[in-house]
Design an enzyme around this catalytic site. Structure first.
Site, PDB file in Angstrom:
ATOM      1  N   ASP A  34      -1.104  -1.847 -11.132  1.00 28.60           N
ATOM      2  CA  ASP A  34      -1.051  -2.682  -9.931  1.00 28.60           C
ATOM      3  C   ASP A  34       0.372  -2.641  -9.380  1.00 28.60           C
ATOM      4  O   ASP A  34       1.322  -2.980 -10.088  1.00 28.60           O
ATOM      5  CB  ASP A  34      -1.447  -4.119 -10.310  1.00 28.60           C
ATOM      6  CG  ASP A  34      -1.887  -4.931  -9.101  1.00 28.60           C
ATOM      7  OD1 ASP A  34      -1.661  -4.469  -7.960  1.00 28.60           O
ATOM      8  OD2 ASP A  34      -2.442  -6.020  -9.301  1.00 28.60           O
ATOM      9  N   ASP A 127      -3.543  -0.447  -3.541  1.00 29.49           N
ATOM     10  CA  ASP A 127      -2.413  -0.637  -4.457  1.00 29.49           C
ATOM     11  C   ASP A 127      -2.789  -0.896  -5.906  1.00 29.49           C
ATOM     12  O   ASP A 127      -1.941  -1.310  -6.678  1.00 29.49           O
ATOM     13  CB  ASP A 127      -1.517  -1.762  -3.940  1.00 29.49           C
ATOM     14  CG  ASP A 127      -2.135  -3.125  -4.193  1.00 29.49           C
ATOM     15  OD1 ASP A 127      -3.366  -3.239  -4.109  1.00 29.49           O
ATOM     16  OD2 ASP A 127      -1.380  -4.068  -4.475  1.00 29.49           O
ATOM     17  N   GLU A 128      -4.027  -0.664  -6.289  1.00 32.52           N
ATOM     18  CA  GLU A 128      -4.353  -0.837  -7.701  1.00 32.52           C
ATOM     19  C   GLU A 128      -5.497   0.074  -8.111  1.00 32.52           C
ATOM     20  O   GLU A 128      -6.337   0.463  -7.300  1.00 32.52           O
ATOM     21  CB  GLU A 128      -4.694  -2.293  -8.022  1.00 32.52           C
ATOM     22  CG  GLU A 128      -5.869  -2.823  -7.260  1.00 32.52           C
ATOM     23  CD  GLU A 128      -6.223  -4.254  -7.683  1.00 32.52           C
ATOM     24  OE1 GLU A 128      -6.441  -4.490  -8.875  1.00 32.52           O
ATOM     25  OE2 GLU A 128      -6.289  -5.109  -6.792  1.00 32.52           O
TER      26      GLU A 128
END
Length: 420
Positions: A34, A127-128
């Site tokens: 993350d 983003d993860e």
DNA sequence: TCTGGGGTCCTAGGACCC
DNA sequence: TCTGGGGTCCTAGGACCC
């Protein structure tokens, strides 16, 4: 050296080699990676002048905070908070508008870094991602070593930091990465799963938001351990069959969900499962009760959605509109058509019928939205060929618009009523 | 200047079919 | 006759996630 926080139990660093034996690590092959304050980090990575300044991304007129750097968070600023509140909490913060093109570029590069480690990368958003590194350990070492390798690579190549959770299951890995933030790693070995999970607040569990948390608290279920020791039927009576089952599983960390390789479909990254619906909505600058303004907005949103549908090669049968009133109450109305369509005029006609069906007079409207559901690949759509059907003309018009948009940009061609 | 925009999934009730 | 039950589709709302 990267900073490592003072979280107890399972937290580990490369300076702590005790838990790096082969046997232990084969049992924790799932990584959840993350990015730390992704939008804010990307927005400031080439701005050394903003390194020691609170930074907020988002927060336009009537807006909310999309991301805040850790300095801004020290003032209590959080994602999804209203811009007004954020500015009150941190008046000297620098506010930056989001640049989704750059976010997408960085995201694609980061995901590529992941895929150099394993093909089993499941992007959850820009983003993860989850990584299954089972097959990479002979080549790259223990999951912890792989996590540190990824963190160093992303830091060097992208100039941003990330945090990694390592566990035997996706749900525990995700909670572990949260505990690792910012800029750290947490490994939760199988024999520490319950001691890791059970002290957490129930609100930490995936699927438990504000409402469910409050309900569980009212029932005296405050910690994950409380949920774990509640009979399944009791849980299901409280929160419903599906969520009850889910919480029961999560509270024991027993989910066996496998990672499916896919890229995020958000922001046109493509790949993965086809979308089930596509929509667009927008909050007006000022509330309005002007039917002409509202219909024009519905047309603009419809054109946006159907354009995306045609690009994706999908069509859908159900058209839904959303109307949010000045007092924030929100309603939806939907209608299923006989045939799937991607034709702007057909979706717009359905949307206007739904809107007019509301019979609104002077209601102040804050937001309208259009969504098409039940999407199918266009190749699987068989339209009834009705003699003299006018829609073919509209479909032709759409294709002409698409061609012009590709050549000249989206401002080049639009319905006459959208021209100022 | 209180409260964005993109989605997914679940629930519940009614219609309808067998 | 006096009342079953399962399955699917449709619609509306709500909760949640990023």
């Amino acid at each position: 050296m990267r900073r490592l926080g003072e979280v107890p139990t399972a937290r580990q660093s490369t300076a702590d080699p005790d838990h790096r034996g082969f046997v232990l690590n084969t049992t924790t092959p799932i990584l959840h990676v993350d990015m730390d304050a992704f939008y804010a980090s990307v927005a400031t990575r080439e701005r050394p002048d903003l390194r020691d300044v609170p930074v907020i991304v988002g927060g336009a007129y009537r807006g909310v905070v999309l991301s805040a750097n850790y300095l801004a968070r020290q003032y209590g600023v959080r994602s999804a908070m209203t811009a007004t509140r954020a500015r009150r909490l941190c008046p000297h913060a620098v506010v930056i508008a989001p640049d989704y093109d750059t976010f997408g570029t960085v995201s694609t590069a980061v995901m590529e870094t992941f895929r150099r480690v394993t093909p089993l990368v499941e992007a959850l958003s820009l983003d993860e991602a989850f990584l299954d590194v089972r097959g990479s350990m002979r080549r790259l070492g223990s999951p912890l070593q792989i996590a540190e390798h990824l963190r160093a690579t992303i830091h060097d190549e992208q100039g941003i930091t990330c945090s990694v959770g390592v566990a035997a299951s996706v749900s525990v890995a995700k909670l572990a990465s949260k505990r690792a933030k910012p800029d750290g790693v947490v490994v939760v070995p199988p024999d520490e799963v319950t001691s890791f999970l059970h002290p957490l607040d129930v609100g930490e569990l995936y699927g438990v938001g504000e409402k469910t948390q409050a309900m569980l608290h009212r029932l005296g279920l405050v910690r994950v351990g409380d949920v774990a020791h509640t009979p399944l039927r009791t849980l299901q009576r409280a929160v419903g069959d599906a969520l009850g089952r889910q919480l029961h599983d999560l509270s024991w960390g027993t989910d066996r969900r496998e990672i499916v390789a896919r890229t995020a479909t958000a922001f046109g990254l493509g790949g993965g499962d086809p979308d089930k619906s596509m929509g667009a909505q927008e909050t007006f600058g000022r509330d309005t009760d002007d039917r002409a303004v509202i219909l024009r907005e519905l047309l603009r949103l419809t054109a946006k959605v159907t354009g995306r549908m045609r690009t994706a090669g999908v069509a859908g049968r159900t058209v839904a509109i959303t109307v949010r009133f000045a007092d924030f109450t929100t309603i939806t109305r939907s209608r299923t058509l006989p045939e799937a369509t991607d034709v702007t005029q057909e979706v717009y006609r359905a949307a206007t019928a739904l809107y007019d069906g509301l019979g609104l007079q002077r209601a102040r409207i804050r937001l309208v939205g259009v969504r098409v559901e039940g999407l199918l690949p266009r190749a699987r759509v068989h339209r009834q060929l009705v003699l003299g059907e006018r829609e073919h003309g509209w479909a032709e018009a759409d294709r002409a618009v698409d061609r012009a948009t590709r050549r000249f940009g989206s401002a080049a061609v639009r319905p006459a009523s959208l021209i100022d």
